[in-house]
Design a protein around this motif. Sequence first.
Motif, PDB file in Angstrom:
ATOM      1  N   LEU A 381       0.812  -1.221   0.000  1.00  0.00           N
ATOM      2  CA  LEU A 381       0.000   0.000   0.000  1.00  0.00           C
ATOM      3  C   LEU A 381       0.847   1.274   0.000  1.00  0.00           C
ATOM      4  CD1 LEU A 381      -3.093   0.548   0.186  1.00  0.00           C
ATOM      5  CD2 LEU A 381      -2.749   0.872   2.651  1.00  0.00           C
ATOM      6  N   HIS A 382       0.495   2.212  -0.865  1.00  0.00           N
ATOM      7  CA  HIS A 382       1.109   3.546  -0.804  1.00  0.00           C
ATOM      8  C   HIS A 382       0.291   4.434   0.125  1.00  0.00           C
ATOM      9  CE1 HIS A 382       2.455   7.570  -1.899  1.00  0.00           C
ATOM     10  NE2 HIS A 382       1.268   7.857  -2.369  1.00  0.00           N
ATOM     11  N   GLY A 383      -1.017   4.391  -0.038  1.00  0.00           N
ATOM     12  CA  GLY A 383      -1.865   5.209   0.817  1.00  0.00           C
ATOM     13  C   GLY A 383      -3.322   5.036   0.432  1.00  0.00           C
ATOM     14  N   VAL A 384      -4.187   5.656   1.243  1.00  0.00           N
ATOM     15  CA  VAL A 384      -5.622   5.586   0.969  1.00  0.00           C
ATOM     16  C   VAL A 384      -6.167   7.007   0.917  1.00  0.00           C
ATOM     17  CG1 VAL A 384      -7.870   4.802   1.830  1.00  0.00           C
ATOM     18  CG2 VAL A 384      -5.861   3.310   2.055  1.00  0.00           C
ATOM     19  N   LEU A 385      -6.896   7.291  -0.166  1.00  0.00           N
ATOM     20  CA  LEU A 385      -7.575   8.589  -0.243  1.00  0.00           C
ATOM     21  C   LEU A 385      -8.911   8.393   0.461  1.00  0.00           C
ATOM     22  CD1 LEU A 385      -7.599  11.487  -1.536  1.00  0.00           C
ATOM     23  CD2 LEU A 385      -8.910  10.458  -3.392  1.00  0.00           C
ATOM     24  N   LYS A 386      -9.049   9.061   1.641  1.00  0.00           N
ATOM     25  CA  LYS A 386     -10.200   8.792   2.515  1.00  0.00           C
ATOM     26  C   LYS A 386     -11.421   9.592   2.100  1.00  0.00           C
ATOM     27  CE  LYS A 386      -8.540   6.032   5.809  1.00  0.00           C
ATOM     28  NZ  LYS A 386      -9.102   4.697   5.989  1.00  0.00           N
ATOM     29  N   LYS A 400       0.953  16.290 -13.751  1.00  0.00           N
ATOM     30  CA  LYS A 400       1.503  17.278 -12.823  1.00  0.00           C
ATOM     31  C   LYS A 400       1.348  16.801 -11.385  1.00  0.00           C
ATOM     32  CE  LYS A 400      -0.833  20.655 -15.155  1.00  0.00           C
ATOM     33  NZ  LYS A 400      -1.394  22.005 -15.322  1.00  0.00           N
ATOM     34  N   GLY A 401       1.202  15.477 -11.231  1.00  0.00           N
ATOM     35  CA  GLY A 401       1.111  14.914  -9.889  1.00  0.00           C
ATOM     36  C   GLY A 401      -0.309  14.762  -9.379  1.00  0.00           C
ATOM     37  N   ASN A 402      -1.286  15.095 -10.233  1.00  0.00           N
ATOM     38  CA  ASN A 402      -2.677  14.991  -9.792  1.00  0.00           C
ATOM     39  C   ASN A 402      -3.402  13.844 -10.482  1.00  0.00           C
ATOM     40  OD1 ASN A 402      -2.698  17.492  -8.183  1.00  0.00           O
ATOM     41  ND2 ASN A 402      -2.399  18.462 -10.180  1.00  0.00           N
ATOM     42  N   ALA A 403      -4.328  13.280  -9.750  1.00  0.00           N
ATOM     43  CA  ALA A 403      -5.239  12.277 -10.299  1.00  0.00           C
ATOM     44  C   ALA A 403      -6.641  12.872 -10.284  1.00  0.00           C
ATOM     45  CB  ALA A 403      -5.184  11.018  -9.454  1.00  0.00           C
ATOM     46  N   TYR A 404      -7.465  12.411 -11.213  1.00  0.00           N
ATOM     47  CA  TYR A 404      -8.850  12.891 -11.320  1.00  0.00           C
ATOM     48  C   TYR A 404      -9.737  11.661 -11.366  1.00  0.00           C
ATOM     49  CZ  TYR A 404      -6.582  17.241 -12.741  1.00  0.00           C
ATOM     50  OH  TYR A 404      -5.783  18.356 -12.788  1.00  0.00           O
ATOM     51  N   THR A 405     -10.708  11.609 -10.462  1.00  0.00           N
ATOM     52  CA  THR A 405     -11.535  10.409 -10.353  1.00  0.00           C
ATOM     53  C   THR A 405     -13.006  10.780 -10.469  1.00  0.00           C
ATOM     54  OG1 THR A 405      -9.879   9.408  -8.916  1.00  0.00           O
ATOM     55  CG2 THR A 405     -12.079   8.434  -8.858  1.00  0.00           C
ATOM     56  N   THR A 406     -13.755   9.943 -11.191  1.00  0.00           N
ATOM     57  CA  THR A 406     -15.207  10.130 -11.241  1.00  0.00           C
ATOM     58  C   THR A 406     -15.844   9.414 -10.057  1.00  0.00           C
ATOM     59  OG1 THR A 406     -15.275   8.225 -12.723  1.00  0.00           O
ATOM     60  CG2 THR A 406     -15.486  10.388 -13.732  1.00  0.00           C
ATOM     61  N   PHE A 407     -16.848  10.041  -9.476  1.00  0.00           N
ATOM     62  CA  PHE A 407     -17.629   9.418  -8.395  1.00  0.00           C
ATOM     63  C   PHE A 407     -19.061   9.311  -8.874  1.00  0.00           C
ATOM     64  CE2 PHE A 407     -14.742   8.989  -4.833  1.00  0.00           C
ATOM     65  CZ  PHE A 407     -13.650   9.701  -5.286  1.00  0.00           C
ATOM     66  N   PHE A 408     -19.445   8.083  -9.140  1.00  0.00           N
ATOM     67  CA  PHE A 408     -20.741   7.821  -9.759  1.00  0.00           C
ATOM     68  C   PHE A 408     -21.898   8.208  -8.849  1.00  0.00           C
ATOM     69  CE2 PHE A 408     -24.311   4.904 -10.525  1.00  0.00           C
ATOM     70  CZ  PHE A 408     -24.545   5.133 -11.867  1.00  0.00           C
ATOM     71  N   ILE A 409     -21.822   7.785  -7.607  1.00  0.00           N
ATOM     72  CA  ILE A 409     -22.987   7.970  -6.728  1.00  0.00           C
ATOM     73  C   ILE A 409     -23.140   9.432  -6.302  1.00  0.00           C
ATOM     74  CG2 ILE A 409     -24.049   7.292  -4.516  1.00  0.00           C
ATOM     75  CD1 ILE A 409     -22.572   4.554  -4.903  1.00  0.00           C
ATOM     76  N   SER A 410     -22.027  10.097  -6.012  1.00  0.00           N
ATOM     77  CA  SER A 410     -22.144  11.506  -5.603  1.00  0.00           C
ATOM     78  C   SER A 410     -22.035  12.479  -6.775  1.00  0.00           C
ATOM     79  CB  SER A 410     -21.117  11.831  -4.511  1.00  0.00           C
ATOM     80  OG  SER A 410     -19.811  11.483  -4.921  1.00  0.00           O
ATOM     81  N   SER A 411     -22.006  11.975  -8.027  1.00  0.00           N
ATOM     82  CA  SER A 411     -22.024  12.813  -9.234  1.00  0.00           C
ATOM     83  C   SER A 411     -20.984  13.929  -9.187  1.00  0.00           C
ATOM     84  CB  SER A 411     -23.410  13.455  -9.441  1.00  0.00           C
ATOM     85  OG  SER A 411     -24.287  12.540 -10.029  1.00  0.00           O
ATOM     86  N   TRP A 416      -7.202  15.071  -7.000  1.00  0.00           N
ATOM     87  CA  TRP A 416      -6.468  14.780  -5.764  1.00  0.00           C
ATOM     88  C   TRP A 416      -4.985  14.595  -6.024  1.00  0.00           C
ATOM     89  CZ3 TRP A 416      -4.805   9.483  -5.218  1.00  0.00           C
ATOM     90  CH2 TRP A 416      -5.402   8.584  -6.113  1.00  0.00           C
ATOM     91  N   ASP A 417      -4.227  14.822  -4.986  1.00  0.00           N
ATOM     92  CA  ASP A 417      -2.769  14.746  -5.056  1.00  0.00           C
ATOM     93  C   ASP A 417      -2.328  13.293  -4.863  1.00  0.00           C
ATOM     94  OD1 ASP A 417      -0.169  16.877  -4.133  1.00  0.00           O
ATOM     95  OD2 ASP A 417       0.012  14.695  -4.079  1.00  0.00           O
ATOM     96  N   LEU A 418      -1.643  12.776  -5.866  1.00  0.00           N
ATOM     97  CA  LEU A 418      -1.246  11.364  -5.858  1.00  0.00           C
ATOM     98  C   LEU A 418      -0.293  11.043  -4.715  1.00  0.00           C
ATOM     99  CD1 LEU A 418      -0.315  10.299  -9.495  1.00  0.00           C
ATOM    100  CD2 LEU A 418      -1.590   8.925  -7.852  1.00  0.00           C
ATOM    101  N   GLU A 419       0.711  11.889  -4.551  1.00  0.00           N
ATOM    102  CA  GLU A 419       1.748  11.635  -3.565  1.00  0.00           C
ATOM    103  C   GLU A 419       1.179  11.720  -2.149  1.00  0.00           C
ATOM    104  OE1 GLU A 419       5.196  10.122  -2.953  1.00  0.00           O
ATOM    105  OE2 GLU A 419       4.756  10.796  -4.996  1.00  0.00           O
ATOM    106  N   GLU A 420       0.403  12.787  -1.916  1.00  0.00           N
ATOM    107  CA  GLU A 420      -0.116  13.045  -0.569  1.00  0.00           C
ATOM    108  C   GLU A 420      -1.428  12.322  -0.291  1.00  0.00           C
ATOM    109  OE1 GLU A 420       1.658  14.871   1.527  1.00  0.00           O
ATOM    110  OE2 GLU A 420       3.169  15.209  -0.024  1.00  0.00           O
ATOM    111  N   THR A 421      -2.072  11.815  -1.337  1.00  0.00           N
ATOM    112  CA  THR A 421      -3.433  11.260  -1.249  1.00  0.00           C
ATOM    113  C   THR A 421      -4.379  12.197  -0.476  1.00  0.00           C
ATOM    114  OG1 THR A 421      -2.852   9.846   0.650  1.00  0.00           O
ATOM    115  CG2 THR A 421      -2.738   8.834  -1.528  1.00  0.00           C
ATOM    116  N   THR A 422      -4.425  13.444  -0.964  1.00  0.00           N
ATOM    117  CA  THR A 422      -5.353  14.424  -0.392  1.00  0.00           C
ATOM    118  C   THR A 422      -6.157  15.085  -1.502  1.00  0.00           C
ATOM    119  OG1 THR A 422      -3.571  16.032  -0.523  1.00  0.00           O
ATOM    120  CG2 THR A 422      -3.956  15.038   1.636  1.00  0.00           C
TER     121      THR A 422
END
Lengths: 650, 182
Positions: A381-386, A400-411, A416-422
């Motif tokens: 595990l690297h980390g968990v984005l809570k 540029k170090g960022n990830a972008y995620t779709t959230f189906f249920i909350s639309s 979020w920051d990949l390294e920091e998982t924030t």
Amino acid sequence: MTVLAVGITALLFSACKQNGSVKDATSAVKGDAAEEVYVAPGEYDEFYAFLSGGYSGNITAYGLPSGRLLKEIPVFSKYPENGYGYSEETKPFFNTSYGEVPWDDAHHIELSQTDGKFDGRWLFVNANNTPRIAKIDLQTFKTTEIIEIPDVAGLHCAPFITENSEYLVSGTRFSVPMPQKDVPIDSYKENFQGRVNYVSVDQETGEMSLSFQIQMPGFNYDLARNGKGVSHGWTFLTTYNSEEAHTMLEKNASQRDKDLMAVINWKKAEEHLEQGKGKEQKTSYYHNVMDESTGIVESEVKKSTTLLNPGDCEGMVYFVPVPKSPHGCDVSPSGEYLIGNGKLSADMTVFSFSKLKQAIENEQFAGDHNGIPIIDYEASLHGVLKEAGLGPLHTEFDGKGNAYTTFFISSEVVKWDLEETTVVDRKETYYSPGHLTIPGGETKEPYGKYLLAMNKITKDRYLPTGPELAHSAQLYNIEGEKMELILDFPTKGEPHYAQAIPADMIQPGVKKYHKLEENEHPYVAKGEGKAKVVRDGNEVHVYMTAIRSHFAPDNIEGIKMGDEVYFHVTNLEQSWDVPHGFTVQGAHEGGLLVMPGETLTLKWEPVKPGVFPFYCTDFCSALHQEMSGYVRVSPKGSDVELQWSLDEES
Amino acid sequence: MNISLNMNYMKIQKLTIALCILIFAASCGGLGSENETGTQKTTKKNKAEKEKPEADPKGIGEVENVNLTDPLNENMIESGKAIYEMKCASCHKLGQDRVVGPGFADITNRRRPEWIMNMITNTDVMLEEDPVARKMLEECLTRMPNQGLTIGDARDVLEYMRKNDMKQVGKKDQAVKDEQSS
């Protein structure tokens, strides 16, 4: 012009507010959004975006940022608009081991890659229902090859590409008896298996070939990504239903706290293959390839496949636990981070590839499944984005170090920051996004700039069109710290995934017409002097030419009831954007749309004697209406001789 | 950089590349260039030239100067005939009759060889800008398509036209001879 567009947009917003139907989205859009997506008449978009069509079976090409539809590319579904699947040349594309299948459910787009970056050569897409993978040529924007994947069911998990387009990797979504046999469904645990398939790609021609398959436990293989950079040579596949349930999966496949992600070392698989560990299995599947010089698709039936069993191949397959029914794992640009999108969890699991590899080397295993080692979750595990949102589905990256995620249920889309998982930023989507894409967002070097979210629910976004609505897509500018919603547009079918590539990687190579000199179609007429009609028993072959604004021949007599007439139409034009259409009254196979320099064939079986017109269906010139002719049909046994002419000259 | 690279390729007289330069030059505007390429010269006509009232009897395009030779070259005629049959015969007959476009008989006596080759290889520009070509479009109503012939292909077709003129009307190349004598 720009000012005008902005003005109109502003006007629309205020009108909307006045009639009380304003949605949150309108206030979510800044006043200058129109400027960002406005592509003036005569100017080009910056990116091509290729969207899969889901249940349309096809692909659409859009321009970004304008959201303008450029073309629908028919792939797995017949397409009467241009005769795809109706012309004699393209019919064999629909041959499968299940017979002719004229439709499918097309999910995931993969652009070809070199060194982990898009190279603009080919586009691949999967058929979910009758498992197949298709290749589209990006010079002609035409489907040129379809290969069936044998002994699998529901090829949802496909066609994920490796960083030099070595392989297109796929997995079976439904486990089934392999090979198929008649067994009770409740013998699932005993008889059902999974398969992960490696289709190799010829680097010169793009031709696909099923290299090998790996026998897997009877889970549901859902989505995959291949490693890149440090993780090149590995494949990661999320699975659900590690419970191996066969009924009410909604409940029974969601029992466990964690499911398993498969981790496959395909370089190791290649070694085992070389050592002769592969077992030849009898099977049957179709491989349909278009010959570029004729435009004719040939079907070949393949009879065997090579199967690798993890039990015989040490170090090839592992599992690692991922929280609750993950839907996809995405690999960061460096190849170091693997994002497990647990769709029933509010959390996102981020694995570290180097830790994962270390855990394998240290044999930090937490048991096994049928002999396949399960890597210790904590060790990799690297980390968990809570609690970033509800129902995380898919993730892409901006480089540029960022990830972008779709959230189906909350639309929403969450940055979020990949390294920091924030969490860095979040924006609403309208509504319930599935996949998202960022230009180059799955590659080593994302271009960033835009994010396109493809939504499953449209509801009130557009003027209503009855119970069925076009799916909505939303475009965000992601250049700044905060994402900005800049465009909302309807799409065709149900886009499940898309990839976008800078226009200048494709535009210069786009083919404008086919060279007549290079046309090797067996029924080509290279020039009006070569036009003729030939009888062969009850088959009649019309070698016809088309040029603005006449067909040759345009008067045909001597066709008899019971004949099968093949109109082989060669478009003699040699300039861009001058297709000719062709159809004849009562044609059961629709019509043709023949590109310059191309030959296409329409089969016609007359149903009654008489004189029937044929005509050009594509408005080609000022004298387009005149571009027509007659074919005379006589009763069976009539003594009318076969003859043909143009302007009363034979 | 691109331009100078392309100019080197010009020496092998590939029409595709020549056309690219033309289009590139046209899109950038005012990139006039003069390069000797054997018997032909490349010049991008600028707007001022285009709008001049008198028609250039050589037309507009790559082809500035054609050296007609005698006797006729049989190899070129053979190639020109094959190209004619594949790409031209749908609209142009060998006699006087107009079908879609005018018949070919007498063409080398009425038009300069450069005009003929420019019409074949630079069709769209000719139809827009050459007064004689424009007038013919008004008469024929169907736009002549660019059939993707190289300059070399067009020269072969011209040779075939010269032979055809001898057969149809007993003389050829009169347009050049008239100009030389005037």
